[in-house]
Scaffold this active site. Structure first.
Site, PDB file in Angstrom:
ATOM      1  CG  ASP A   1      -2.237  -1.924  -2.675  1.00 44.47           C
ATOM      2  OD1 ASP A   1      -2.057  -2.250  -3.865  1.00 44.47           O
ATOM      3  OD2 ASP A   1      -3.149  -2.404  -1.958  1.00 44.47           O
TER       4      ASP A   1
ATOM      5  CG  HIS B   1      -9.424  -6.107  -5.408  1.00 43.39           C
ATOM      6  ND1 HIS B   1      -9.779  -4.998  -4.670  1.00 43.39           N
ATOM      7  CD2 HIS B   1      -8.820  -6.928  -4.526  1.00 43.39           C
ATOM      8  CE1 HIS B   1      -9.402  -5.155  -3.412  1.00 43.39           C
ATOM      9  NE2 HIS B   1      -8.824  -6.327  -3.300  1.00 43.39           N
TER      10      HIS B   1
ATOM     11  CE1 TYR C   1      -8.728  -3.451  -0.147  1.00 43.12           C
ATOM     12  CE2 TYR C   1      -6.913  -1.895  -0.215  1.00 43.12           C
ATOM     13  CZ  TYR C   1      -7.387  -3.180  -0.358  1.00 43.12           C
ATOM     14  OH  TYR C   1      -6.525  -4.182  -0.695  1.00 43.12           O
TER      15      TYR C   1
HETATM   16  N1  LIG Z   1      -5.241  -7.972  -2.956  1.00 45.37           N
HETATM   17  C1  LIG Z   1      -5.913  -8.246  -1.873  1.00 45.37           C
HETATM   18  O1  LIG Z   1      -6.958  -8.900  -1.906  1.00 45.37           O
HETATM   19  C2  LIG Z   1      -5.408  -7.791  -0.553  1.00 45.37           C
HETATM   20  C3  LIG Z   1      -5.832  -8.435   0.617  1.00 45.37           C
HETATM   21  C4  LIG Z   1      -5.354  -7.963   1.840  1.00 45.37           C
HETATM   22  C5  LIG Z   1      -4.472  -6.900   1.878  1.00 45.37           C
HETATM   23  N2  LIG Z   1      -4.089  -6.278   0.723  1.00 45.37           N
HETATM   24  C6  LIG Z   1      -3.201  -5.101   0.737  1.00 45.37           C
HETATM   25  O2  LIG Z   1      -2.103  -5.392   1.539  1.00 45.37           O
HETATM   26  C7  LIG Z   1      -1.962  -4.382   2.537  1.00 45.37           C
HETATM   27  C8  LIG Z   1      -1.257  -4.942   3.722  1.00 45.37           C
HETATM   28  O3  LIG Z   1      -2.192  -5.502   4.658  1.00 45.37           O
HETATM   29  P1  LIG Z   1      -1.839  -6.699   5.548  1.00 45.37           P
HETATM   30  O4  LIG Z   1      -2.864  -6.927   6.563  1.00 45.37           O
HETATM   31  O5  LIG Z   1      -1.610  -7.776   4.599  1.00 45.37           O
HETATM   32  O6  LIG Z   1      -0.502  -6.111   6.238  1.00 45.37           O
HETATM   33  P2  LIG Z   1       0.437  -6.719   7.318  1.00 45.37           P
HETATM   34  O7  LIG Z   1       1.488  -5.679   7.485  1.00 45.37           O
HETATM   35  O8  LIG Z   1       0.788  -8.144   7.053  1.00 45.37           O
HETATM   36  O9  LIG Z   1      -0.473  -6.760   8.611  1.00 45.37           O
HETATM   37  C9  LIG Z   1      -1.017  -5.604   9.180  1.00 45.37           C
HETATM   38  C10 LIG Z   1      -1.261  -5.912  10.635  1.00 45.37           C
HETATM   39  O10 LIG Z   1       0.009  -6.093  11.247  1.00 45.37           O
HETATM   40  C11 LIG Z   1       0.138  -5.273  12.361  1.00 45.37           C
HETATM   41  N3  LIG Z   1       1.457  -4.640  12.336  1.00 45.37           N
HETATM   42  C12 LIG Z   1       1.936  -3.745  11.427  1.00 45.37           C
HETATM   43  N4  LIG Z   1       3.198  -3.433  11.717  1.00 45.37           N
HETATM   44  C13 LIG Z   1       3.521  -4.120  12.835  1.00 45.37           C
HETATM   45  C14 LIG Z   1       4.683  -4.183  13.620  1.00 45.37           C
HETATM   46  N5  LIG Z   1       5.764  -3.490  13.316  1.00 45.37           N
HETATM   47  N6  LIG Z   1       4.680  -5.012  14.689  1.00 45.37           N
HETATM   48  C15 LIG Z   1       3.588  -5.719  15.015  1.00 45.37           C
HETATM   49  N7  LIG Z   1       2.444  -5.685  14.319  1.00 45.37           N
HETATM   50  C16 LIG Z   1       2.419  -4.879  13.236  1.00 45.37           C
HETATM   51  C17 LIG Z   1      -0.933  -4.213  12.272  1.00 45.37           C
HETATM   52  O11 LIG Z   1      -1.382  -4.045  13.579  1.00 45.37           O
HETATM   53  P3  LIG Z   1      -2.009  -2.668  14.104  1.00 45.37           P
HETATM   54  O12 LIG Z   1      -3.276  -2.543  13.360  1.00 45.37           O
HETATM   55  O13 LIG Z   1      -2.171  -2.912  15.544  1.00 45.37           O
HETATM   56  O14 LIG Z   1      -1.007  -1.585  13.764  1.00 45.37           O
HETATM   57  C18 LIG Z   1      -1.986  -4.823  11.381  1.00 45.37           C
HETATM   58  O15 LIG Z   1      -2.978  -5.471  12.158  1.00 45.37           O
HETATM   59  C19 LIG Z   1      -3.390  -3.904   2.747  1.00 45.37           C
HETATM   60  O16 LIG Z   1      -3.490  -2.656   3.375  1.00 45.37           O
HETATM   61  C20 LIG Z   1      -3.858  -3.866   1.325  1.00 45.37           C
HETATM   62  O17 LIG Z   1      -3.363  -2.713   0.674  1.00 45.37           O
HETATM   63  C21 LIG Z   1      -4.533  -6.733  -0.478  1.00 45.37           C
END
Ligand SMILES: NC(=O)c1ccc[n+]([C@@H]2O[C@H](COP(=O)([O-])OP(=O)(O)OC[C@H]3O[C@@H](n4cnc5c(N)ncnc54)[C@H](OP(=O)(O)O)[C@@H]3O)[C@@H](O)[C@H]2O)c1
Length: 314
Positions: free
Chosen positions: A52, A119, A57
């Site tokens: 994604d 988005h 980004y």
């Molecule tokens: N449409 C939108 O507006 C929107 C908004 C936000 C996100 N997104 C999309 O969604 C994706 C997911 O992002 P998210 O932040 O929502 O993902 P998430 O997986 O909920 O959170 C990521 C965070 O969790 C930590 N993490 C990952 N795996 C872990 C594990 N096994 N154990 C402990 N901590 C862990 C990571 O830490 P570390 O950094 O320390 O590894 C990172 O800080 C984004 O990259 C993007 O593509 C879309």
């Protein structure tokens, strides 16, 4: 929905025969260019086949480079991966949609996209400034274009064979319904924040009824602490089933019929987050009974993301 007893391999069919989305997706919202490349390669090696991205980004070029290198090294075909990117708020004017799409495609180094999303439903002042503000720091919205205008331009991309499916993101049920009812090409996917503290049950039911894929971001609550990863219900289940809290949260999301996006930034975490397995029914029930309610990302209210990486040199 295509059922697989192996959650890691589950693929969800998109409407109109537009292919299948691997339920486990890797999100590329990563602030650092070098880390974007290594994390994307690590995710591919761990088994992720769904990526994604977003114009906003600022790292589509790095993701593209990592994917080209990873596919070549692993003998993986382009058709075996699913790639999404997103149209940013400052490109909602119909005349800007196709150029924005082509620019993303060029940066990613791809000849087609599996999915292109609007988005957010918020149109910003059109132009190359992605974060237009007035002197007082207020966002400059564009009131001269509707979401349906933008959707029509998205439909043209599919009709011209440029992308296989289109969808919406950061949007509520009412607006999804409005677009769904007026669309010639229905939204194939809706990407929203969702986790046990924000289950979005009504939207999920609507999506299931209409055959729209519900794609959850923040399945780990953005990794925030305190938060979901330390929730006593989640950690209790993790101990019981001998999995990590992250694996429990990701399995719950897939088992309730959503696709998800997670962003592990190391090889070990990529392997951990890919290695999910089926939770017993009582564990799912227990998670469904969690009563905490919390939205972590305010983008759905304003179109302004909580966190955006700076491109190298920016
Ligand atoms: N449409 C939108 O507006 C929107 C908004 C936000 C996100 N997104 C999309 O969604 C994706 C997911 O992002 P998210 O932040 O929502 O993902 P998430 O997986 O909920 O959170 C990521 C965070 O969790 C930590 N993490 C990952 N795996 C872990 C594990 N096994 N154990 C402990 N901590 C862990 C990571 O830490 P570390 O950094 O320390 O590894 C990172 O800080 C984004 O990259 C993007 O593509 C879309």
């Amino acid at each position: 929905m295509a059922e697989s007893s192996d959650l890691r391999l589950k693929r969800i069919p998109l409407s109109h025969g537009a292919g299948q989305m691997p339920a486990l997706g890797f999100g590329t919202l990563i602030p650092d260019a070098a880390l974007t490349i290594t994390a994307t390669r690590d995710a591919l090696e761990a088994g992720f086949r769904h990526f994604d991205c977003a114009e906003r980004y600022g790292n589509e070029r790095e993701v593209g480079r990592a994917l080209q290198a990873g596919l070549a090294a692993g003998g993986i075909a382009r058709g075996d991966i699913f790639v999404t990117t997103k149209l940013w708020n400052s490109n909602h004017r119909p005349a800007r949609v196709e150029p924005a799409f082509e620019a993303s495609l060029e940066r990613l180094g791809l000849s087609y996209l599996d999915l292109y999303l609007i988005h957010t439903p918020f149109a910003f002042q059109p132009g190359d400034n992605q974060d237009p503000r007035d002197q007082d720091g207020n966002v400059l919205y564009d009131h001269g274009v509707t979401l349906l205008d933008t959707w029509r331009a998205m439909e043209s991309l599919v009709e011209h064979g440029k992308c296989r499916a289109i969808g919406l993101s950061d949007i509520g049920l009412d607006e999804v319904k409005t677009i769904y009812e007026s669309a010639r090409i229905k939204p194939a996917v809706v990407q929203v924040e969702s986790h046990p503290y924000l289950p979005e049950t009504e939207l999920l039911e609507f999506c299931k009824e209409k055959g729209v894929v519900f794609l959850a971001f923040a399945p780990l609550g953005h990794g925030m602490k305190p938060g979901l990863l330390e929730d006593p219900v989640i950690s209790g289940i993790a101990t019981r089933v001998r999995k990590t809290a992250a694996q429990v949260l990701l399995a719950w999301a897939v088992q309730r019929g959503t696709a998800l996006l997670t962003t592990p930034r190391s090889a070990a975490r990529a392997r951990e987050n890919f290695d999910i397995s089926i939770l017993p029914a009582d564990a799912l029930d227990e998670i469904n009974r969690i009563e905490t309610r919390q939205r972590l990302n305010p983008v759905v209210n304003t179109g302004v993301p909580g966190f955006i990486p700076k491109a190298k040199g920016a």
